[in-house]
Design a protein around this motif. Structure first.
Motif, mmCIF file in Angstrom:
data_model
loop_
_atom_site.group_PDB
_atom_site.id
_atom_site.type_symbol
_atom_site.label_atom_id
_atom_site.label_comp_id
_atom_site.label_asym_id
_atom_site.label_seq_id
_atom_site.Cartn_x
_atom_site.Cartn_y
_atom_site.Cartn_z
ATOM 1 N N SER A 54 0.841 -1.192 0.000
ATOM 2 C CA SER A 54 0.000 0.000 0.000
ATOM 3 C C SER A 54 0.877 1.244 0.000
ATOM 4 C CB SER A 54 -0.903 0.015 1.228
ATOM 5 O OG SER A 54 -1.818 -1.049 1.176
ATOM 6 N N ASP A 61 -9.758 5.978 2.490
ATOM 7 C CA ASP A 61 -10.248 4.601 2.558
ATOM 8 C C ASP A 61 -10.949 4.143 1.286
ATOM 9 O OD1 ASP A 61 -9.287 4.223 5.128
ATOM 10 O OD2 ASP A 61 -11.172 4.814 6.074
ATOM 11 N N GLU A 62 -11.562 5.071 0.563
ATOM 12 C CA GLU A 62 -12.283 4.693 -0.649
ATOM 13 C C GLU A 62 -11.367 4.597 -1.876
ATOM 14 O OE1 GLU A 62 -12.756 9.202 -0.301
ATOM 15 O OE2 GLU A 62 -12.562 7.514 1.048
ATOM 16 N N VAL A 87 -7.774 2.666 -3.539
ATOM 17 C CA VAL A 87 -6.771 1.608 -3.458
ATOM 18 C C VAL A 87 -5.551 2.174 -4.183
ATOM 19 C CG1 VAL A 87 -6.135 -0.743 -4.100
ATOM 20 C CG2 VAL A 87 -8.509 -0.220 -3.483
ATOM 21 N N TRP A 120 -16.282 1.628 -9.845
ATOM 22 C CA TRP A 120 -14.837 1.695 -9.601
ATOM 23 C C TRP A 120 -14.081 1.886 -10.910
ATOM 24 C CZ3 TRP A 120 -11.943 1.496 -5.116
ATOM 25 C CH2 TRP A 120 -12.691 1.414 -3.940
ATOM 26 N N GLU A 144 -7.554 -6.454 -4.018
ATOM 27 C CA GLU A 144 -8.122 -5.491 -3.060
ATOM 28 C C GLU A 144 -9.544 -5.097 -3.447
ATOM 29 O OE1 GLU A 144 -5.940 -2.720 -1.024
ATOM 30 O OE2 GLU A 144 -4.054 -3.835 -1.128
ATOM 31 N N LEU A 145 -9.815 -4.979 -4.744
ATOM 32 C CA LEU A 145 -11.180 -4.662 -5.170
ATOM 33 C C LEU A 145 -12.129 -5.812 -4.826
ATOM 34 C CD1 LEU A 145 -10.613 -2.909 -8.625
ATOM 35 C CD2 LEU A 145 -11.137 -1.846 -6.415
ATOM 36 N N LYS A 146 -11.714 -7.037 -5.093
ATOM 37 C CA LYS A 146 -12.546 -8.200 -4.744
ATOM 38 C C LYS A 146 -12.811 -8.234 -3.246
ATOM 39 C CE LYS A 146 -10.839 -11.183 -8.426
ATOM 40 N NZ LYS A 146 -9.997 -12.356 -8.716
ATOM 41 N N ASP A 147 -11.787 -7.937 -2.446
ATOM 42 C CA ASP A 147 -11.951 -7.923 -0.991
ATOM 43 C C ASP A 147 -12.976 -6.886 -0.545
ATOM 44 O OD1 ASP A 147 -10.061 -9.937 -0.789
ATOM 45 O OD2 ASP A 147 -8.458 -8.628 -0.031
ATOM 46 N N ARG A 148 -13.194 -5.866 -1.362
ATOM 47 C CA ARG A 148 -14.180 -4.823 -1.052
ATOM 48 C C ARG A 148 -15.544 -5.140 -1.662
ATOM 49 N NH1 ARG A 148 -11.384 0.828 -0.589
ATOM 50 N NH2 ARG A 148 -9.310 0.219 0.108
ATOM 51 N N VAL A 180 -16.151 -5.579 -4.915
ATOM 52 C CA VAL A 180 -16.290 -5.014 -6.255
ATOM 53 C C VAL A 180 -16.322 -6.160 -7.263
ATOM 54 C CG1 VAL A 180 -15.194 -3.527 -7.982
ATOM 55 C CG2 VAL A 180 -15.118 -2.899 -5.553
#
Length: 166
Positions: free
Chosen positions: A8, A58-59, A61, A86, A113-117, A119
């Motif tokens: 990150s 936070d919104e 990545v 996104w 990271e998108l999948k974890d959110r 998305v």
């Protein structure tokens, strides 16, 4: 050869992100837009205070790739109300590190990271004349859904819009 680390981004990464962006933009877009226009775009889009802020939101990545303590690439995605979804806004690798799998590693981390959110789909836009970018996205299963003519920094050009299901 040392491995590339993907992590990150932090506010302290802003100068290295800007430097990487400037080198990448010149290598990719000088022939299309001209050196002066590229400098103006990078100055505007990679303002250090804006980058620092984006790394803390936070919104967003925002990730970097580093090798031997030097930033060699970055990627940035965020929810965009104008797209109602996104968007991958930026993914660049320093030109002297092209073709080493760094872009693929950055994209993989963004997608994780998108999948974890939660998305399920995201989009991006790339200049049609950016053969490296077009080939990269198409080789990573993005579907082109639209091409639009646009004027960017005084240059008439086309942009491809892509979408990917996760």
């Amino acid at each position: 050869m040392s491995p590339v680390q993907i992590r990150s981004a932090t506010p302290a990464d802003a100068p290295a992100i800007e430097w990487t962006a400037r080198r990448s933009w010149h290598a990719t877009y000088d022939a299309l837009l001209g050196e002066r226009a590229v400098n103006e775009v990078v100055d505007a889009w990679y303002d250090l205070s804006d980058l620092r802020s984006a790394t803390k939101r936070d919104e967003h990545v925002f990730i970097v790739a580093s090798k031997e303590d030097s930033t060699v690439g970055f990627a940035h995605a965020a929810f965009d109300a104008a797209h109602n979804g996104w968007v991958l806004f930026r993914i660049y690798v320093a030109p002297d590190h092209w073709d080493n799998g760094i872009g693929t590693a950055l994209l993989g981390r963004i997608e994780t990271e998108l999948k974890d959110r939660g998305v399920s789909t995201y989009e991006l836009v790339v200049f049609a004349e950016n053969d490296v970018g077009v080939n990269f996205y198409e080789s990573h299963d993005f579907d082109r859904f639209e091409t639009v003519e646009t004027k960017f920094e005084g240059v008439e050009t086309a942009e491809h819009k892509y979408r990917k299901q996760l």
